[in-house]
Design a protein around this motif. Sequence first.
Motif, PDB file in Angstrom:
ATOM      1  N   PHE A 126       0.818  -1.200   0.000  1.00 53.09           N
ATOM      2  CA  PHE A 126       0.000   0.000   0.000  1.00 53.09           C
ATOM      3  C   PHE A 126       0.857   1.257   0.000  1.00 53.09           C
ATOM      4  N   ILE A 127       0.319   2.301  -0.608  1.00 52.49           N
ATOM      5  CA  ILE A 127       0.809   3.662  -0.434  1.00 52.49           C
ATOM      6  C   ILE A 127      -0.115   4.340   0.578  1.00 52.49           C
ATOM      7  N   GLN A 128       0.457   5.124   1.483  1.00 53.23           N
ATOM      8  CA  GLN A 128      -0.379   5.928   2.374  1.00 53.23           C
ATOM      9  C   GLN A 128      -0.849   7.147   1.573  1.00 53.23           C
ATOM     10  N   GLN A 129      -2.158   7.227   1.357  1.00 53.25           N
ATOM     11  CA  GLN A 129      -2.700   8.239   0.462  1.00 53.25           C
ATOM     12  C   GLN A 129      -2.291   9.656   0.857  1.00 53.25           C
ATOM     13  N   SER A 130      -2.283   9.938   2.154  1.00 50.07           N
ATOM     14  CA  SER A 130      -1.959  11.287   2.610  1.00 50.07           C
ATOM     15  C   SER A 130      -0.502  11.655   2.345  1.00 50.07           C
ATOM     16  N   LYS A 131       0.339  10.646   2.046  1.00 49.75           N
ATOM     17  CA  LYS A 131       1.757  10.897   1.799  1.00 49.75           C
ATOM     18  C   LYS A 131       2.152  10.542   0.369  1.00 49.75           C
ATOM     19  N   SER A 132       1.162  10.320  -0.509  1.00 51.95           N
ATOM     20  CA  SER A 132       1.460   9.805  -1.845  1.00 51.95           C
ATOM     21  C   SER A 132       2.219  10.790  -2.710  1.00 51.95           C
ATOM     22  N   GLY A 133       2.199  12.083  -2.380  1.00 52.55           N
ATOM     23  CA  GLY A 133       2.944  13.061  -3.160  1.00 52.55           C
ATOM     24  C   GLY A 133       4.438  13.003  -2.934  1.00 52.55           C
ATOM     25  N   ASP A 134       4.863  12.327  -1.860  1.00 53.73           N
ATOM     26  CA  ASP A 134       6.285  12.236  -1.515  1.00 53.73           C
ATOM     27  C   ASP A 134       6.879  11.022  -2.230  1.00 53.73           C
ATOM     28  N   VAL A 135       7.054  11.138  -3.556  1.00 55.01           N
ATOM     29  CA  VAL A 135       7.399   9.969  -4.371  1.00 55.01           C
ATOM     30  C   VAL A 135       8.817   9.463  -4.124  1.00 55.01           C
ATOM     31  N   GLY A 136       9.678  10.307  -3.578  1.00 57.19           N
ATOM     32  CA  GLY A 136      11.050   9.886  -3.363  1.00 57.19           C
ATOM     33  C   GLY A 136      11.279   9.163  -2.055  1.00 57.19           C
ATOM     34  N   ASN A 137      10.235   8.901  -1.293  1.00 57.04           N
ATOM     35  CA  ASN A 137      10.386   8.333   0.043  1.00 57.04           C
ATOM     36  C   ASN A 137       9.642   7.014   0.139  1.00 57.04           C
TER      37      ASN A 137
END
Length: 260
Positions: free
Chosen positions: A170-181
């Motif tokens: 899963f990706i945490q939706q609230s943090k999905s913009g942080d693609v480098g992490n």
Amino acid sequence: MVNKFGSLSLQGKSIGKLTFAGRNLVGANADVAVAMLNVNNTLNTENVTPQAGFDFSIAFGTPLKLIDAKIIAGTARSNQRSGARVATKTGTLLPMSDAKTDTLPDEEYDAVFVSGKDKTVHGRVRSADAFDSHDLVLFRVTPNYKTDNRGEVVRDDYDEPMISNYQFNFIQQSKSGDVGNDDNIVRILVDPAESERLQAGLKPGDKLVPQGLKFAFAGNDATDWTVYADTLVALDEKATEKPASNQNKATTTQADKAKG
């Protein structure tokens, strides 16, 4: 790494009846004093790093209670392999007569901490310290294969590889913009039969809520924690059961139903 969680709040009373057994020294340099505690009047012990000023001279067998405890990544003894990490418990140890209790309410401890292949339970923990269970967006499902003591994949009578469990990534939706992490990736393991039932109709982007969460400490190069779930439920199904503003309690209720 995946499942890189700083710490999990641990409900001390869920470990069992604790009595003082003595003092031990741990850590890479054997310079961290911990209290050894017998559990439920057995020879099983727990090491807890107590609060500053804890009296290590109290009598053997003194009943104690543990409050505001956490499980964190600690450093193994210097005679272990370099850089090894272990699950370390910290908290406040008090006499049973002390009126103080956990800062968190009981319902916040909605998951369990386990160890070993049989997933032995060592107490209840708070899953919200790891991730928001209503914030998970699925992007990949892959099998983990059973291996023997040589690391070879175990095969069945039809020469097919045997599956131990499936990884739901899963990706945490609230943090999905942080693609480098990639620390934002959450990986949850589900048993094969339940996984195969769940996978029918799943697609990337589905929002799923884990039920019956179990956390184990791995402490290797790929992940700090292993997370298991009894099953996964679509977020829109959860929304019909509980209002979104009460997500933590909804997760607790479902986890209890699943006997996490």
